[in-house]
Design an enzyme around this catalytic site. Structure first.
Site, PDB file in Angstrom:
ATOM      1  N   HIS A 144       0.950  -1.359   0.041  1.00 56.57           N
ATOM      2  CA  HIS A 144      -0.013  -0.140   0.175  1.00 56.57           C
ATOM      3  C   HIS A 144       0.814   1.232  -0.116  1.00 56.57           C
ATOM      4  CE1 HIS A 144      -3.348  -2.679   1.148  1.00 56.57           C
ATOM      5  NE2 HIS A 144      -2.755  -3.406   1.783  1.00 56.57           N
TER       6      HIS A 144
ATOM      7  N   HIS B  42      -7.994  -8.463  -0.721  1.00 56.23           N
ATOM      8  CA  HIS B  42      -7.431  -8.952   0.597  1.00 56.23           C
ATOM      9  C   HIS B  42      -8.690  -9.733   1.151  1.00 56.23           C
ATOM     10  CE1 HIS B  42      -5.127  -5.515   0.394  1.00 56.23           C
ATOM     11  NE2 HIS B  42      -4.467  -5.654   1.892  1.00 56.23           N
TER      12      HIS B  42
ATOM     13  N   GLU C 152      -7.164 -12.320   5.920  1.00 58.49           N
ATOM     14  CA  GLU C 152      -6.268 -11.593   6.837  1.00 58.49           C
ATOM     15  C   GLU C 152      -6.692 -11.798   8.108  1.00 58.49           C
ATOM     16  OE1 GLU C 152      -5.806  -7.333   6.422  1.00 58.49           O
ATOM     17  OE2 GLU C 152      -4.047  -7.300   7.421  1.00 58.49           O
TER      18      GLU C 152
HETATM   19  N1  HPA Z   1      -5.321  -4.638   5.577  1.00 59.37           N
HETATM   20  C1  HPA Z   1      -6.240  -3.982   5.119  1.00 59.37           C
HETATM   21  N2  HPA Z   1      -6.397  -2.838   4.589  1.00 59.37           N
HETATM   22  C2  HPA Z   1      -5.087  -2.140   4.606  1.00 59.37           C
HETATM   23  C3  HPA Z   1      -3.942  -2.753   5.114  1.00 59.37           C
HETATM   24  C4  HPA Z   1      -3.873  -3.865   5.456  1.00 59.37           C
HETATM   25  O1  HPA Z   1      -2.866  -4.604   5.864  1.00 59.37           O
HETATM   26  N3  HPA Z   1      -2.888  -1.755   4.711  1.00 59.37           N
HETATM   27  C5  HPA Z   1      -3.717  -0.820   4.459  1.00 59.37           C
HETATM   28  N4  HPA Z   1      -4.916  -1.003   4.199  1.00 59.37           N
HETATM   29 ZN    ZN Z   2      -2.649  -5.008   2.652  1.00 58.78          ZN
END
Ligand code: HPA
Ligand code: ZN
Length: 334
Positions: free
Chosen positions: A15, A193, A196
């Site tokens: 990012h 994503h 996570e």
């Molecule tokens: N996870 C989710 N959203 C994000 C992250 C992350 O690590 N870094 C910047 N936005």
């Molecule tokens: Zn990320």
């Protein structure tokens, strides 16, 4: 001497706002007349003790306040590319969060043209080829993502794909089905994503509902053996970020990270830095840390480097991918 962490590699999960180092944040704050809620870089660094994803995002979004002009975005990206190049990065696919800026009154064009200026001269200056990936904030309404996609139409020549980031829990990928369909119709590549902090079911949704080509993180895939089988069979790349997972408490210590198990399971795992200014290292530092913590072999490291180029969005430039892979194969350790 050739250090393992200097292996030629692609960075696929980065990012750009997460590369804002405290020193640059304060310099930009002074230049733009922005007052940060921290006295100095030491106090800011002391705020980097995160308990989870949200506690990090609060600081990350607060610091974006210093980014206002095209020059700011160009400087930010150029500083990242210089650091990445120094750690063996040959190709970088860079996320940005338009809504973090448009919500503050910074036009999308300022962000894209500023980043684009740095990316345009990256090969010449740093020897790093680049792609830009526009992320939607999943904790905002799907309508806002659709408006962002609409606003990006004049800049599509600069944007290779779309992603999905920010707070995951309670915001399943399926919320963004229509936006991803619209993005695909515009010829954009798709990543998201998933897994996570969210469950393996979110990884399945990202694949089945959004049709993503890579999964960002995918950490929790290991809880679901059938999903692992599928990811191996379909060669779906996972862009893992081990230092991020430790800092955001998804894993307790690096020694517990499933990266080695994922490689052994045949997953197309890659190693990335996510938000390196916040998580204690750039991608070469990350290679070094996982090698030590997980006793990775030279074969493992070479596999990670090869995977990064295999997973890169270089389909429009296969000769370049082949050159990068040849560089990995020719690399001698020690
Ligand atoms: N996870 C989710 N959203 C994000 C992250 C992350 O690590 N870094 C910047 N936005
Ligand atoms: Zn990320």
């Amino acid at each position: 001497m050739n250090l393992p962490e200097d292996l030629p590699k692609a960075e696929l999960h980065l990012h750009i706002e997460g590369t804002l180092e405290p020193e640059l944040a304060f310099a930009l704050a002074a230049r733009n007349g922005v007052t940060l809620p921290y006295a100095d870089t030491d106090e800011l660094r002391r705020a980097y003790l995160f308990s989870d994803l949200q506690s990090f995002l609060d600081v990350y979004y607060a610091l974006t306040a210093v980014l206002r002009t095209e020059d700011d975005f160009a400087e930010l990206a150029d500083a990242y590319l210089a650091r990445a190049a120094a750690q063996g990065v040959r190709h970088a696919e860079i996320f940005f969060d338009p809504q973090a800026h448009t919500a503050r009154g910074v036009p999308l064009g300022t962000v894209v043209e500023g980043l684009g200026r740095a990316l345009d001269r990256s090969e010449e200056r740093h020897g790093v080829s680049t792609r830009l990936i526009m992320c939607f904030l999943r904790d905002q309404p799907a309508d806002a993502a659709m408006e962002t996609l609409d606003a990006a139409k004049p800049y599509l020549h600069r944007i290779a794909g779309v992603g999905l980031d920010s707070a995951e829990a309670g915001h399943p990928p399926s919320k963004f089905r229509e936006v991803y369909e619209a993005a695909a119709a515009l010829g954009l590549r798709k990543v998201a994503h998933a897994g996570e902090e969210g469950p393996p079911a979110y990884i399945r949704e990202a694949l089945d509902v959004l049709g993503v080509e890579r999964v960002d993180h995918g950490l929790r895939a290991m809880e679901d053996p059938d999903l692992v089988d599928r990811l191996v069979r379909d060669r779906v790349p996972l862009t893992l970020c081990p230092l991020s997972n430790v800092r955001l408490r998804a894993v307790d210590v690096l020694e517990d990270h499933p990266l080695k198990a994922m490689l052994d399971a045949g997953l197309l795992a890659t190693v990335n830095s996510d938000d390196p200014a916040y998580f204690g290292g750039y991608v070469g530092d990350t290679f070094h840390a996982v090698r030590e913590a997980l006793a990775l072999t030279e074969d493992d490291l070479r596999t990670l480097a090869r995977n990064s180029f295999q997973a890169a969005f270089l389909d429009d430039d296969e000769p370049r991918r082949a050159r990068y892979l040849a560089e990995v194969d020719a690399y001698t350790f020690g």
